[in-house]
Design a protein around this motif. Structure first.
Motif, PDB file in Angstrom:
ATOM      1  N   GLU A  18       0.826  -1.217   0.000  1.00  0.00           N
ATOM      2  CA  GLU A  18       0.000   0.000   0.000  1.00  0.00           C
ATOM      3  C   GLU A  18       0.851   1.255   0.000  1.00  0.00           C
ATOM      4  O   GLU A  18       0.538   2.223  -0.692  1.00  0.00           O
ATOM      5  CB  GLU A  18      -0.958  -0.005   1.199  1.00  0.00           C
ATOM      6  N   ALA A  19       1.942   1.193   0.762  1.00  0.00           N
ATOM      7  CA  ALA A  19       2.843   2.358   0.790  1.00  0.00           C
ATOM      8  C   ALA A  19       3.417   2.607  -0.597  1.00  0.00           C
ATOM      9  O   ALA A  19       3.482   3.740  -1.070  1.00  0.00           O
ATOM     10  CB  ALA A  19       3.954   2.121   1.806  1.00  0.00           C
ATOM     11  N   LEU A  20       3.816   1.533  -1.261  1.00  0.00           N
ATOM     12  CA  LEU A  20       4.392   1.677  -2.600  1.00  0.00           C
ATOM     13  C   LEU A  20       3.362   2.212  -3.590  1.00  0.00           C
ATOM     14  O   LEU A  20       3.652   3.095  -4.397  1.00  0.00           O
ATOM     15  CB  LEU A  20       4.930   0.328  -3.100  1.00  0.00           C
ATOM     16  N   LEU A  21       2.136   1.684  -3.492  1.00  0.00           N
ATOM     17  CA  LEU A  21       1.104   2.091  -4.448  1.00  0.00           C
ATOM     18  C   LEU A  21       0.709   3.563  -4.310  1.00  0.00           C
ATOM     19  O   LEU A  21       0.215   4.164  -5.259  1.00  0.00           O
ATOM     20  CB  LEU A  21      -0.128   1.191  -4.310  1.00  0.00           C
ATOM     21  N   ARG A  22       0.942   4.127  -3.125  1.00  0.00           N
ATOM     22  CA  ARG A  22       0.648   5.555  -2.955  1.00  0.00           C
ATOM     23  C   ARG A  22       1.598   6.410  -3.785  1.00  0.00           C
ATOM     24  O   ARG A  22       1.236   7.458  -4.293  1.00  0.00           O
ATOM     25  CB  ARG A  22       0.736   5.949  -1.480  1.00  0.00           C
ATOM     26  N   GLU A  23       2.831   5.933  -3.924  1.00  0.00           N
ATOM     27  CA  GLU A  23       3.858   6.733  -4.598  1.00  0.00           C
ATOM     28  C   GLU A  23       4.184   6.304  -6.015  1.00  0.00           C
ATOM     29  O   GLU A  23       4.684   7.091  -6.817  1.00  0.00           O
ATOM     30  CB  GLU A  23       5.170   6.647  -3.797  1.00  0.00           C
ATOM     31  N   TYR A  24       3.971   5.020  -6.304  1.00  0.00           N
ATOM     32  CA  TYR A  24       4.446   4.472  -7.576  1.00  0.00           C
ATOM     33  C   TYR A  24       3.310   3.922  -8.437  1.00  0.00           C
ATOM     34  O   TYR A  24       2.308   3.443  -7.907  1.00  0.00           O
ATOM     35  CB  TYR A  24       5.471   3.350  -7.323  1.00  0.00           C
ATOM     36  N   GLU A  25       3.521   3.970  -9.761  1.00  0.00           N
ATOM     37  CA  GLU A  25       2.555   3.398 -10.700  1.00  0.00           C
ATOM     38  C   GLU A  25       2.489   1.884 -10.506  1.00  0.00           C
ATOM     39  O   GLU A  25       3.522   1.223 -10.440  1.00  0.00           O
ATOM     40  CB  GLU A  25       2.996   3.688 -12.149  1.00  0.00           C
ATOM     41  N   ASP A  26       1.265   1.358 -10.474  1.00  0.00           N
ATOM     42  CA  ASP A  26       1.105  -0.079 -10.270  1.00  0.00           C
ATOM     43  C   ASP A  26       1.705  -0.864 -11.445  1.00  0.00           C
ATOM     44  O   ASP A  26       2.496  -1.774 -11.250  1.00  0.00           O
ATOM     45  CB  ASP A  26      -0.384  -0.407 -10.113  1.00  0.00           C
ATOM     46  N   ALA A  27       1.335  -0.504 -12.660  1.00  0.00           N
ATOM     47  CA  ALA A  27       1.847  -1.192 -13.856  1.00  0.00           C
ATOM     48  C   ALA A  27       2.145  -0.115 -14.911  1.00  0.00           C
ATOM     49  O   ALA A  27       1.260   0.278 -15.651  1.00  0.00           O
ATOM     50  CB  ALA A  27       0.825  -2.191 -14.388  1.00  0.00           C
ATOM     51  N   PRO A  28       3.380   0.370 -14.954  1.00  0.00           N
ATOM     52  CA  PRO A  28       3.681   1.527 -15.803  1.00  0.00           C
ATOM     53  C   PRO A  28       3.662   1.249 -17.305  1.00  0.00           C
ATOM     54  O   PRO A  28       3.515   2.174 -18.089  1.00  0.00           O
ATOM     55  CB  PRO A  28       5.083   1.955 -15.356  1.00  0.00           C
ATOM     56  N   VAL A  29       3.820  -0.018 -17.703  1.00  0.00           N
ATOM     57  CA  VAL A  29       3.792  -0.357 -19.132  1.00  0.00           C
ATOM     58  C   VAL A  29       2.887  -1.569 -19.337  1.00  0.00           C
ATOM     59  O   VAL A  29       3.168  -2.650 -18.827  1.00  0.00           O
ATOM     60  CB  VAL A  29       5.212  -0.707 -19.662  1.00  0.00           C
ATOM     61  N   LYS A  30       1.780  -1.354 -20.051  1.00  0.00           N
ATOM     62  CA  LYS A  30       0.858  -2.464 -20.304  1.00  0.00           C
ATOM     63  C   LYS A  30       0.771  -2.725 -21.797  1.00  0.00           C
ATOM     64  O   LYS A  30       0.798  -1.780 -22.590  1.00  0.00           O
ATOM     65  CB  LYS A  30      -0.548  -2.102 -19.813  1.00  0.00           C
ATOM     66  N   ILE A  31       0.638  -3.993 -22.161  1.00  0.00           N
ATOM     67  CA  ILE A  31       0.442  -4.310 -23.585  1.00  0.00           C
ATOM     68  C   ILE A  31      -1.004  -3.984 -23.941  1.00  0.00           C
ATOM     69  O   ILE A  31      -1.945  -4.528 -23.359  1.00  0.00           O
ATOM     70  CB  ILE A  31       0.758  -5.790 -23.876  1.00  0.00           C
ATOM     71  N   LEU A  32      -1.165  -3.060 -24.896  1.00  0.00           N
ATOM     72  CA  LEU A  32      -2.495  -2.602 -25.293  1.00  0.00           C
ATOM     73  C   LEU A  32      -3.023  -3.443 -26.449  1.00  0.00           C
ATOM     74  O   LEU A  32      -4.191  -3.827 -26.471  1.00  0.00           O
ATOM     75  CB  LEU A  32      -2.393  -1.130 -25.705  1.00  0.00           C
ATOM     76  N   GLU A  33      -2.162  -3.721 -27.426  1.00  0.00           N
ATOM     77  CA  GLU A  33      -2.550  -4.522 -28.591  1.00  0.00           C
ATOM     78  C   GLU A  33      -1.367  -5.385 -29.003  1.00  0.00           C
ATOM     79  O   GLU A  33      -0.219  -4.970 -28.878  1.00  0.00           O
ATOM     80  CB  GLU A  33      -2.857  -3.615 -29.804  1.00  0.00           C
ATOM     81  N   THR A  34      -1.656  -6.571 -29.533  1.00  0.00           N
ATOM     82  CA  THR A  34      -0.623  -7.446 -30.102  1.00  0.00           C
ATOM     83  C   THR A  34      -1.057  -7.830 -31.508  1.00  0.00           C
ATOM     84  O   THR A  34      -2.205  -8.205 -31.722  1.00  0.00           O
ATOM     85  CB  THR A  34      -0.476  -8.739 -29.263  1.00  0.00           C
ATOM     86  N   TYR A  35      -0.156  -7.693 -32.458  1.00  0.00           N
ATOM     87  CA  TYR A  35      -0.438  -8.097 -33.838  1.00  0.00           C
ATOM     88  C   TYR A  35       0.567  -9.183 -34.205  1.00  0.00           C
ATOM     89  O   TYR A  35       1.759  -9.035 -33.944  1.00  0.00           O
ATOM     90  CB  TYR A  35      -0.255  -6.925 -34.812  1.00  0.00           C
ATOM     91  N   VAL A  36       0.082 -10.278 -34.786  1.00  0.00           N
ATOM     92  CA  VAL A  36       0.980 -11.381 -35.126  1.00  0.00           C
ATOM     93  C   VAL A  36       1.062 -11.539 -36.637  1.00  0.00           C
ATOM     94  O   VAL A  36       0.046 -11.617 -37.319  1.00  0.00           O
ATOM     95  CB  VAL A  36       0.487 -12.705 -34.497  1.00  0.00           C
ATOM     96  N   SER A  37       2.298 -11.573 -37.140  1.00  0.00           N
ATOM     97  CA  SER A  37       2.501 -11.705 -38.586  1.00  0.00           C
ATOM     98  C   SER A  37       2.591 -13.168 -38.986  1.00  0.00           C
ATOM     99  O   SER A  37       2.901 -14.028 -38.160  1.00  0.00           O
ATOM    100  CB  SER A  37       3.794 -10.982 -38.958  1.00  0.00           C
ATOM    101  N   ARG A  38       2.376 -13.437 -40.258  1.00  0.00           N
ATOM    102  CA  ARG A  38       2.529 -14.800 -40.778  1.00  0.00           C
ATOM    103  C   ARG A  38       3.934 -15.344 -40.539  1.00  0.00           C
ATOM    104  O   ARG A  38       4.121 -16.528 -40.347  1.00  0.00           O
ATOM    105  CB  ARG A  38       2.244 -14.825 -42.290  1.00  0.00           C
ATOM    106  N   ASP A  39       4.947 -14.449 -40.576  1.00  0.00           N
ATOM    107  CA  ASP A  39       6.318 -14.943 -40.378  1.00  0.00           C
ATOM    108  C   ASP A  39       6.693 -15.061 -38.889  1.00  0.00           C
ATOM    109  O   ASP A  39       7.839 -15.326 -38.546  1.00  0.00           O
ATOM    110  CB  ASP A  39       7.334 -14.078 -41.144  1.00  0.00           C
ATOM    111  N   GLY A  40       5.711 -14.863 -38.009  1.00  0.00           N
ATOM    112  CA  GLY A  40       5.971 -15.049 -36.585  1.00  0.00           C
ATOM    113  C   GLY A  40       6.331 -13.763 -35.852  1.00  0.00           C
ATOM    114  O   GLY A  40       6.345 -13.714 -34.627  1.00  0.00           O
ATOM    115  N   THR A  41       6.618 -12.713 -36.596  1.00  0.00           N
ATOM    116  CA  THR A  41       6.926 -11.427 -35.972  1.00  0.00           C
ATOM    117  C   THR A  41       5.697 -10.908 -35.229  1.00  0.00           C
ATOM    118  O   THR A  41       4.579 -11.038 -35.716  1.00  0.00           O
ATOM    119  CB  THR A  41       7.332 -10.414 -37.065  1.00  0.00           C
ATOM    120  N   LYS A  42       5.941 -10.343 -34.047  1.00  0.00           N
ATOM    121  CA  LYS A  42       4.825  -9.754 -33.306  1.00  0.00           C
ATOM    122  C   LYS A  42       5.073  -8.276 -33.112  1.00  0.00           C
ATOM    123  O   LYS A  42       6.204  -7.865 -32.835  1.00  0.00           O
ATOM    124  CB  LYS A  42       4.688 -10.422 -31.931  1.00  0.00           C
TER     125      LYS A  42
END
Ligand code: SAH
Length: 345
Positions: free
Chosen positions: A51-75
Motif C-alpha cells: 500500500e505504501a508503494l502504491l501511494r507513490e508508484y505506478e502499479d503497472a507503468p507499461v501495459k500491452i495494449l494490442e498485439t499483432y501477429v505476422s505470418r512470419d511469426g513477428t509480433k
C-alpha cells in the motif's frame, strides 16, 4: 503520473525498503517480482509495504495494449503508458533467439524525412523503467521467466533517439544487464543513433560494450542534410571519428544502417563512395530497403537494385548484409503502427 518503481536498481530498492523498516531480503523479492513483469499489486510483499508503494508508484507503468501477429511469426505491440501515451515495439524470432525492438521516447524530434516516429515531434522521454517495462511485459506475455527468458536480444530502434534521452537510456542499460534481473548481456544489445557525436563519445566511456549502430543513410554531408536534419549539426567525418573512439574504448566493431531510398542514395556511385568511406574500418553495413511511410514522399528501391548495391560493397571488401523486412503483412514498420492507431482511435 506517479513515480516508476522499475526505474530503481536493486541497490536503490534496498535503500528504499530498509528505510521503511523492512528486512533486507525484501528488496531482492521486490526486484525479482518486478523483473518478472509483475505489477506492484501482484508482488509477494506485506500489505503495508504494497500500500505504501502504491501511494507513490505506478502499479503497472507499461501495459500491452494490442498485439499483432505476422505470418512470419513477428509480433508487434502497442504499449500503454501510465499517462495514456502509447509507444510501439516488435518481437522478431530467429533461429538463435528472439530480438525485441524497444522505444526510448514518445515520438522523436530528430525530424528524419523518411521516419514516421518523428511526424508529430517528441512528446516526452521514456524513463528507464518504461523502456525496461516493454521487455518485462513481453517476456511475461510470451511465458518467459527470469531463468528462461523469451527475449535474448534487444535493439533500441523503436521510436525515439536514444542519445537524446541519454541518462534514462544509460540507466535502462544498467538495469537490463544487471545480475538478478532479466540479465541480457551488453553484447546482445544494439543501440541505434542518428549520430549525436558528443553523446557517442560520452557513451564510449560508460563501459557498456554493446553494438553501436549509426544511421548513416548518405555518403556526403550535403546529401545527408536532405533527409536527416541532424546532418546540419554533425559531419559524417566527426561521426566516423566518434565510432573509432568507441572501438578504441570497447573493442566492439560498429554498424551502419543504410536505408535505400530511390533516386536519393542507392546508385552505383553511392555504393562506391560508401565503400571508400568505410574501407579498413572495423564496421559492418546493414542495408535495408526503405519502408515507405504514407505521409512521406520518399520511395524505396527494387530488390534487384538493393542486391546490386550489396554486391558492390562486398566486392569492395566491405562487410554488409541486406536486412530482410519482417512482419510487413501486419504493417506499421518504423513508427507507423502508433501513427495508425492514433488516427483510428
Ligand atoms: N533514432 C535512432 C533509432 C531509429 S529507428 C536512429 O536514428 O538510429 C532505427 C532505424 O530505422 C534507423 O536507422 C532509422 O533511420 C531507420 N528508419 C526509420 N524510418 C525508416 C523507414 N521508413 N524505412 C527504413 N528505415 C527507417
Amino acid at each position: 503520473m506517479k513515480k516508476i518503481l522499475q526505474d530503481l536498481t536493486l541497490e536503490e530498492l534496498t535503500a528504499l525498503t530498509l528505510e521503511r523498516g523492512e528486512k533486507p531480503f525484501r528488496a531482492r523479492q521486490l526486484f525479482e517480482g518486478l523483473m518478472q513483469g509483475r505489477a506492484i499489486s501482484e508482488l509477494p510483499v506485506s500489505a503495508t509495504l504494497r500500500e505504501a508503494l502504491l501511494r507513490e508508484y505506478e502499479d503497472a507503468p507499461v501495459k500491452i495494449l494490442e498485439t499483432y501477429v505476422s505470418r512470419d511469426g513477428t509480433k508487434k505491440f502497442l504499449f500503454l503508458l501510465a499517462d495514456g501515451n502509447i509507444v510501439e515495439g516488435v518481437l522478431m524470432s530467429y533461429k538463435y533467439g528472439n530480438t525485441q525492438c524497444v522505444s526510448t521516447q514518445v515520438g522523436c524530434r530528430m525530424g528524419c524525412k523518411f521516419c514516421a516516429s518523428t511526424l508529430n515531434g517528441r512528446i516526452r522521454d521514456l524513463t528507464a523503467g518504461e523502456i525496461l517495462g516493454q521487455i518485462l511485459a513481453v517476456n511475461r506475455a510470451e511465458g518467459g521467466t527470469l531463468k528462461e527468458r523469451k527475449i535474448t536480444n534487444v535493439v533500441l530502434m523503436g521510436s525515439g533517439e536514444p542519445f537524446d534521452n541519454y541518462d534514462n537510456v544509460v540507466r535502462f542499460l544498467r538495469l537490463v544487464t544487471a545480475y538478478g534481473g532479466i540479465h541480457i548481456s551488453a553484447r546482445s544489445i544494439s543501440l541505434s543513433t542518428c549520430g549525436l557525436v558528443p553523446e557517442m563519445r560520452r557513451f564510449a566511456l560508460e563501459n557498456i560494450p554493446l553494438n553501436l549502430t549509426v544511421s548513416l543513410h548518405a555518403v556526403t554531408d550535403e546529401e545527408r542534410r536532405r533527409t536527416m536534419p541532424i546532418a546540419n549539426r554533425y559531419k559524417i567525418a566527426d561521426i566516423l571519428d566518434a565510432c573509432a573512439f568507441y572501438f578504441e574504448k570497447t573493442g566492439r566493431r560498429y554498424i551502419f544502417e543504410y536505408s535505400l531510398i530511390a533516386g536519393e542514395n542507392c546508385d552505383e556511385k553511392h555504393a562506391l563512395s560508401l565503400a571508400a568511406l568505410l574501407k579498413g574500418r572495423p564496421c559492418h553495413v546493414n542495408l535495408i530497403r526503405l519502408n515507405e511511410v504514407k505521409e512521406r514522399e520518399l520511395r524505396t528501391t527494387t530488390e534487384k537494385e538493393a542486391y546490386r548495391f550489396l554486391g558492390i560493397l562486398e566486392r569492395q571488401g566491405i562487410s554488409a548484409t541486406l536486412r530482410r523486412s519482417m512482419g510487413s503483412d501486419i504493417g506499421g514498420a518504423c513508427g507507423q503502427l502508433r501513427a495508425r492507431y492514433l488516427e483510428e482511435n
